[in-house]
Scaffold this motif. Sequence first.
Motif, PDB file in Angstrom:
ATOM      1  N   UNK A  54     -18.485   8.009 -11.758  1.00 19.13           N
ATOM      2  CA  UNK A  54     -17.024   7.934 -11.422  1.00 19.13           C
ATOM      3  C   UNK A  54     -16.784   6.790 -10.492  1.00 19.13           C
ATOM      4  N   UNK A  55     -15.506   6.271 -10.635  1.00 20.81           N
ATOM      5  CA  UNK A  55     -15.192   5.027  -9.989  1.00 20.81           C
ATOM      6  C   UNK A  55     -13.885   5.459  -9.127  1.00 20.81           C
ATOM      7  N   UNK A  56     -14.076   5.245  -7.962  1.00 25.81           N
ATOM      8  CA  UNK A  56     -13.009   5.520  -6.801  1.00 25.81           C
ATOM      9  C   UNK A  56     -12.198   4.210  -6.657  1.00 25.81           C
ATOM     10  N   UNK A  57     -10.883   4.325  -6.708  1.00 30.43           N
ATOM     11  CA  UNK A  57     -10.148   3.136  -6.170  1.00 30.43           C
ATOM     12  C   UNK A  57      -9.614   3.485  -5.006  1.00 30.43           C
ATOM     13  N   UNK A  58      -9.983   2.532  -3.807  1.00 34.03           N
ATOM     14  CA  UNK A  58      -9.654   2.849  -2.411  1.00 34.03           C
ATOM     15  C   UNK A  58      -8.763   1.923  -1.905  1.00 34.03           C
ATOM     16  N   UNK A  59      -7.747   2.099  -1.158  1.00 30.36           N
ATOM     17  CA  UNK A  59      -6.983   1.031  -0.579  1.00 30.36           C
ATOM     18  C   UNK A  59      -7.018   1.151   0.806  1.00 30.36           C
ATOM     19  N   UNK A  60      -7.008   0.065   1.536  1.00 33.27           N
ATOM     20  CA  UNK A  60      -7.075   0.031   3.063  1.00 33.27           C
ATOM     21  C   UNK A  60      -5.713  -0.176   3.549  1.00 33.27           C
ATOM     22  N   UNK A  61      -5.219   1.004   4.099  1.00 31.56           N
ATOM     23  CA  UNK A  61      -3.694   1.052   4.779  1.00 31.56           C
ATOM     24  C   UNK A  61      -4.161   0.877   6.043  1.00 31.56           C
TER      25      UNK A  61
END
Length: 623
Positions: free
Chosen positions: A284-291
């Motif tokens: 699985x590929x997790x897309x993470x955004x750094x807020x």
Amino acid sequence: MVQQDPAKDKLRCPFSPLQKNSAITVDDELFTATTTDFRGEKPQISRHFSKDGRQDVSQDSSFSLLEEPAFVGSSSDPTDGKLYFFFSEVGKEFIFVDELRIARVAQVCKDDVGGQRTLQNKWTSFAKASLLCQLPKQLPFNVLQDVFTLPPPEGGLASDTLFYGVFTSQWSVGPESAVCVFKLQDVRTVFAGSYRTFDMQTHQWSSIQGKHSYLGQCGLNNATDSELAQVKKSFLTGGSVKPMEGGQIVVSSEQRYSHVAAMRTLAANGKQYTVLFLLTESGFLHKVVLLGRGAQVIEEIQVFTQPQLVKSIVLSSKGVLYVGTSEGVTAVPVSRCSIYRTCGQCVLARDPLCGWSRTGSVCTAVNGSHENMTQDLEDDNVEEKCRGEGGAGRLTVIAHLNEAVRLQCLTPSSLASLTWTSPRFRNLPEKLFIRSADGSLSFFATADTFGTYSCEAQEGGYREVIASHEVRRAATPRSISPFPKADESHMTNEGESDEDILTEAPFTSTPRPSGDSETFTTEPIEGFNPTPGRDGRPWKEPLDGPRLQQQSYYNALVVVSILLAACVCLLMLGGLHVWRRRDAGLKTSPLVSPEDGSRINRAMERVPSLSSPEEAGPELKVE
């Protein structure tokens, strides 16, 4: 094509494809970090294809500089003319019962040519430092799995280069991992600081007293032998490289990440955000955004149905992430804005690469123009952002009585909670409806369950209907004959040829006056010629009357009866003849001897008379 010694080619890659290694090319020179023997027990960092008449450089083999390393990545620092190699190895500076793995970063200078007498054609700038990725009061994540180099923003300083590393722990029982980010300036500071020296007699590491400014520096080709002797045994830094902001940016106790990639993007509000792509060992590929409030997983993509050994991941400037395995390369888009159907879903996704276009009423990629683009990454003002935008349309589901019905409802984000609402829930027991983990609602179609059902998603205090279904009862089918009724005059026998079809000359109806009423008579059209058939032959002329065929089986029955009687008589006569021969007791003897086929026996057996069985007949002799 560069011609090299075939014996040196073995030093550029490992013998086994399962052994980890790293390589980087700078100014047409190849720098490799790999093992050089068949067993994979001799690690080596080397430079190949050296330019400007320089010799290739490798590590000093008289001393163990690396202890069972597993290389995962490399990067270059063009400003300082250095290269960095990232790996994990056994830490010999600590004494434990079990071998302690430590994440490391090693440096070498790009233009290092070695010493004049000591360390000839060997690295004089080699040094290594530990990478610290640890939560407060917990065991560190000490095994480095992968590293990604994120260049500074356009116009930024080279010292702002970031290294994103995926770490695991050798003490973890379950799938646990963390992501830490390190700054190039912090790496430079550690290599410019204090060092430890190795005592050859006690085999212990100790801190060096005093300042040795030449350790970890470039340009030691003219250094003295005493300085280079100190360099040979003082290559471990006294300090560790600590992550930015004092800790990990991503910690997962349920996923074991193996690879990482990072990119910067400009959101609709004009701010820059960092997006991480973390690949799990399960595919699985997790897309993470750094807020500003922390890291948030905004999307999960299944890349492989079965776990595969991933070699590397490469982030393209065209918006595609390439995942390389031993079986091939898989391309994954960095953004999939079209999966968000409504304004609420698009805004709640908090994807800096996607925004809701008010002009097109569609979730689209954020490009250079941000006009009429709705996006909210930090706040939860979804109602204000999506005011006046339409919601999800209603779907009609046709079902028969007692048929299983399943209504789909996809979760718009990992943080949203789904709720089904319907007027039918007020009067019907809850056990008639099954809510699945994927958000779908299942039940049997009955007279009481037909109606409307809505799926609502709630996230951050915002509630939105993302799916609406109307379940209707299927109409009862009418009893319809599969074959249309037709007149007998329009039916023909199967296999009838065109020549057997009889046609009549067309007639016209002409009204003729007859008193007060009209009488219609039919007359043939003059000059009419029948149309030829499909085979070109004309149709047959019509017959004067119907042709009746009568078949009688009487004659055939008589003939068969006579033949049957004759056969019975023949059988009776044959049986009578056989019976009389047996009753007479006739016996025959061969006239020819078996020894001599040409001579006749001189005596014949006695043959009884047919008239009297008791009287013997005359004896016949043949001479």
